[in-house]
Write a protein that holds these residues in place. Structure first.
Motif, mmCIF file in Angstrom:
data_model
loop_
_atom_site.group_PDB
_atom_site.id
_atom_site.type_symbol
_atom_site.label_atom_id
_atom_site.label_comp_id
_atom_site.label_asym_id
_atom_site.label_seq_id
_atom_site.Cartn_x
_atom_site.Cartn_y
_atom_site.Cartn_z
ATOM 1 N N THR A 30 0.834 -1.197 0.000
ATOM 2 C CA THR A 30 0.000 0.000 0.000
ATOM 3 C C THR A 30 0.870 1.249 0.000
ATOM 4 O OG1 THR A 30 -0.146 -0.231 2.409
ATOM 5 C CG2 THR A 30 -2.006 -1.038 1.099
ATOM 6 N N ASN A 31 0.286 2.355 -0.439
ATOM 7 C CA ASN A 31 1.007 3.621 -0.520
ATOM 8 C C ASN A 31 0.588 4.518 0.641
ATOM 9 O OD1 ASN A 31 2.861 5.403 -1.875
ATOM 10 N ND2 ASN A 31 1.086 6.610 -2.492
ATOM 11 N N GLU A 32 1.402 4.533 1.692
ATOM 12 C CA GLU A 32 1.198 5.387 2.855
ATOM 13 C C GLU A 32 -0.122 5.142 3.578
ATOM 14 O OE1 GLU A 32 2.484 9.427 2.654
ATOM 15 O OE2 GLU A 32 3.852 9.036 0.986
ATOM 16 N N LEU A 33 -0.457 3.880 3.759
ATOM 17 C CA LEU A 33 -1.556 3.559 4.674
ATOM 18 C C LEU A 33 -1.171 3.984 6.089
ATOM 19 C CD1 LEU A 33 -4.281 2.204 5.271
ATOM 20 C CD2 LEU A 33 -3.051 0.049 5.554
ATOM 21 N N ARG A 34 0.111 3.868 6.422
ATOM 22 C CA ARG A 34 0.667 4.319 7.695
ATOM 23 C C ARG A 34 0.139 3.538 8.890
ATOM 24 N NH1 ARG A 34 1.136 10.908 6.752
ATOM 25 N NH2 ARG A 34 1.604 10.771 4.536
ATOM 26 N N ALA A 35 -0.207 2.286 8.653
ATOM 27 C CA ALA A 35 -0.734 1.456 9.739
ATOM 28 C C ALA A 35 0.270 1.311 10.876
ATOM 29 C CB ALA A 35 -1.111 0.079 9.191
ATOM 30 N N TRP A 36 1.556 1.267 10.533
ATOM 31 C CA TRP A 36 2.565 1.070 11.571
ATOM 32 C C TRP A 36 2.738 2.300 12.437
ATOM 33 C CZ3 TRP A 36 4.118 -3.349 13.269
ATOM 34 C CH2 TRP A 36 3.972 -4.465 12.439
ATOM 35 N N ASN A 37 2.359 3.476 11.932
ATOM 36 C CA ASN A 37 2.377 4.656 12.794
ATOM 37 C C ASN A 37 1.409 4.492 13.955
ATOM 38 O OD1 ASN A 37 4.291 6.034 11.330
ATOM 39 N ND2 ASN A 37 2.847 7.317 10.227
ATOM 40 N N VAL A 38 0.258 3.881 13.669
ATOM 41 C CA VAL A 38 -0.741 3.651 14.713
ATOM 42 C C VAL A 38 -0.165 2.744 15.792
ATOM 43 C CG1 VAL A 38 -3.017 2.687 15.214
ATOM 44 C CG2 VAL A 38 -2.646 3.966 13.092
ATOM 45 N N VAL A 39 0.455 1.638 15.361
ATOM 46 C CA VAL A 39 1.032 0.693 16.312
ATOM 47 C C VAL A 39 2.148 1.354 17.118
ATOM 48 C CG1 VAL A 39 2.150 -1.549 16.594
ATOM 49 C CG2 VAL A 39 0.458 -1.224 14.781
ATOM 50 N N ALA A 40 3.007 2.114 16.433
ATOM 51 C CA ALA A 40 4.134 2.763 17.111
ATOM 52 C C ALA A 40 3.651 3.785 18.133
ATOM 53 C CB ALA A 40 5.049 3.426 16.087
ATOM 54 N N GLY A 105 2.863 -5.177 2.434
ATOM 55 C CA GLY A 105 3.487 -4.140 3.237
ATOM 56 C C GLY A 105 3.005 -2.755 2.897
ATOM 57 N N ASP A 106 3.782 -1.773 3.331
ATOM 58 C CA ASP A 106 3.381 -0.382 3.173
ATOM 59 C C ASP A 106 4.601 0.476 2.865
ATOM 60 O OD1 ASP A 106 1.459 1.720 3.231
ATOM 61 O OD2 ASP A 106 2.091 2.273 5.257
ATOM 62 N N LYS A 107 4.392 1.490 2.027
ATOM 63 C CA LYS A 107 5.422 2.499 1.774
ATOM 64 C C LYS A 107 5.046 3.759 2.524
ATOM 65 C CE LYS A 107 5.342 5.701 -1.103
ATOM 66 N NZ LYS A 107 5.106 7.185 -1.070
ATOM 67 N N ASN A 108 5.987 4.287 3.297
ATOM 68 C CA ASN A 108 5.727 5.519 4.020
ATOM 69 C C ASN A 108 7.042 6.157 4.450
ATOM 70 O OD1 ASN A 108 4.624 7.614 5.546
ATOM 71 N ND2 ASN A 108 4.401 6.343 7.361
ATOM 72 N N PRO A 109 7.371 7.353 3.931
ATOM 73 C CA PRO A 109 8.597 8.020 4.364
ATOM 74 C C PRO A 109 8.644 8.237 5.871
ATOM 75 C CG PRO A 109 7.708 9.081 2.414
ATOM 76 C CD PRO A 109 6.681 8.098 2.870
ATOM 77 N N GLY A 110 7.481 8.432 6.469
ATOM 78 C CA GLY A 110 7.413 8.729 7.899
ATOM 79 C C GLY A 110 7.918 7.630 8.804
ATOM 80 N N TYR A 111 7.968 6.395 8.324
ATOM 81 C CA TYR A 111 8.474 5.317 9.168
ATOM 82 C C TYR A 111 9.933 5.549 9.543
ATOM 83 C CZ TYR A 111 4.264 2.658 7.911
ATOM 84 O OH TYR A 111 2.971 2.237 7.734
ATOM 85 N N ALA A 112 10.680 6.228 8.675
ATOM 86 C CA ALA A 112 12.093 6.486 8.945
ATOM 87 C C ALA A 112 12.343 7.924 9.388
ATOM 88 C CB ALA A 112 12.932 6.186 7.708
ATOM 89 N N ASP A 113 11.284 8.643 9.692
ATOM 90 C CA ASP A 113 11.426 10.020 10.139
ATOM 91 C C ASP A 113 11.968 10.030 11.566
ATOM 92 O OD1 ASP A 113 11.132 12.660 10.951
ATOM 93 O OD2 ASP A 113 9.178 12.909 10.001
#
Length: 269
Positions: A30-40, A105-113
């Protein structure tokens, strides 16, 4: 299914890269679903005692249980959605429905921010089998885009910091992981003839079938470029380097002075 996380500074071509690998019918990113931001974010709150979750002999055990449940939920969500969507990408055909997905998986620049501290570490811990791909691009080109888009900033110092805070953690992650879990992709190479050999390495890295879809997509894009994700570069110049036409010599020097060590590490003059 193998989890895949794609990271890279904004405007580095990660959307193009994600579109390309999604051409392979065994890959669903997916393109920036950002699901892992929620978990983090939830994990970060659980680590710190609060009125809602105070000190208690079972607090840590409960926190781990919640995080595991959220991780399982993400896996289940992707498994359920795999054959219901073509990810909203116009270049994907109906063949992408009812497929046997091996990588999700997911693509999101924010995961490495760097401002999202702990997200990458959480994914490494919660997904020991996960793979990571860092898509990177010349910071002078990225910063040219930042300066042109209102969502970023017209302050070059701010834009330099934006590139660094996404790129430095990604490089540090690559230093931490073995080659079978981490791969770097240079955007300028991916959109050139070198992209075909990169596509072959990607297939091997992800362990999917050696099908031609990614290579075919790259060949098609080299023949006729398609703009993705609010491009600020004219179509005829997509994939090229044109920062010298937009940045002053003083701005270029400022970028090179502050990003020099990372640029050298990534192979930019």
């Amino acid at each position: 299914m193998i989890p895949l996380i794609i990271i890279g500074a904004p405007r580095s071509g990660s959307t193009f890269f994600t579109t390309a690998i999604n051409r392979h019918p065994q890959i669903f990113v997916t393109n920036e679903l950002r699901a892992w931001n929620v978990v983090a974010n939830i994990a970060d709150r659980l680590r710190k005692p609060s009125e809602m979750l105070p000190e208690h002999p079972l607090r840590n055990a409960y926190a781990k249980s919640v995080i595991k449940s959220l991780v399982d939920n993400i896996r289940e969500f992707y498994a359920q959605e795999v054959n219901k969507t073509n990810l909203g990408c116009p270049v994907l055909s109906e063949q992408h429905y009812y497929r046997r997905v091996a990588v999700f998986g997911d693509k999101n620049p924010g995961y490495a921010d760097a401002n999202n501290n702990g997200c990458l570490d959480l994914m490494i811990e919660a997904l020991p089998e996960a793979k990571f791909i860092h898509v990177y691009r010349d910071p002078r080109s990225c910063i040219t885009s930042y300066l042109k888009l209102p969502i970023y900033s017209d302050d070059i110092d701010v834009t330099i910091k934006n590139w660094l805070r996404h790129t430095e953690p990604a490089i540090a992650l690559g230093d931490k992981l073995l080659d079978d879990r981490f791969m770097s992709v240079r955007y300028e190479d991916f959109v050139s003839k070198k992209g075909l050999s990169i596509a072959d390495r990607l297939v091997a890295f992800l362990g999917v079938d050696g099908r031609p879809e990614i290579r075919d997509f790259l060949e098609m894009e080299r023949a006729q470029r398609t703009p993705y994700r609010a491009p600020v570069t004219p179509i005829e110049k997509l994939g090229g380097t044109s920062f010298k036409e937009h940045l002053t010599p003083e701005q270029i020097k400022m970028i090179q002075d502050k990003c020099g060590p990372i640029m050298k590490r990534l192979g930019y003059a």
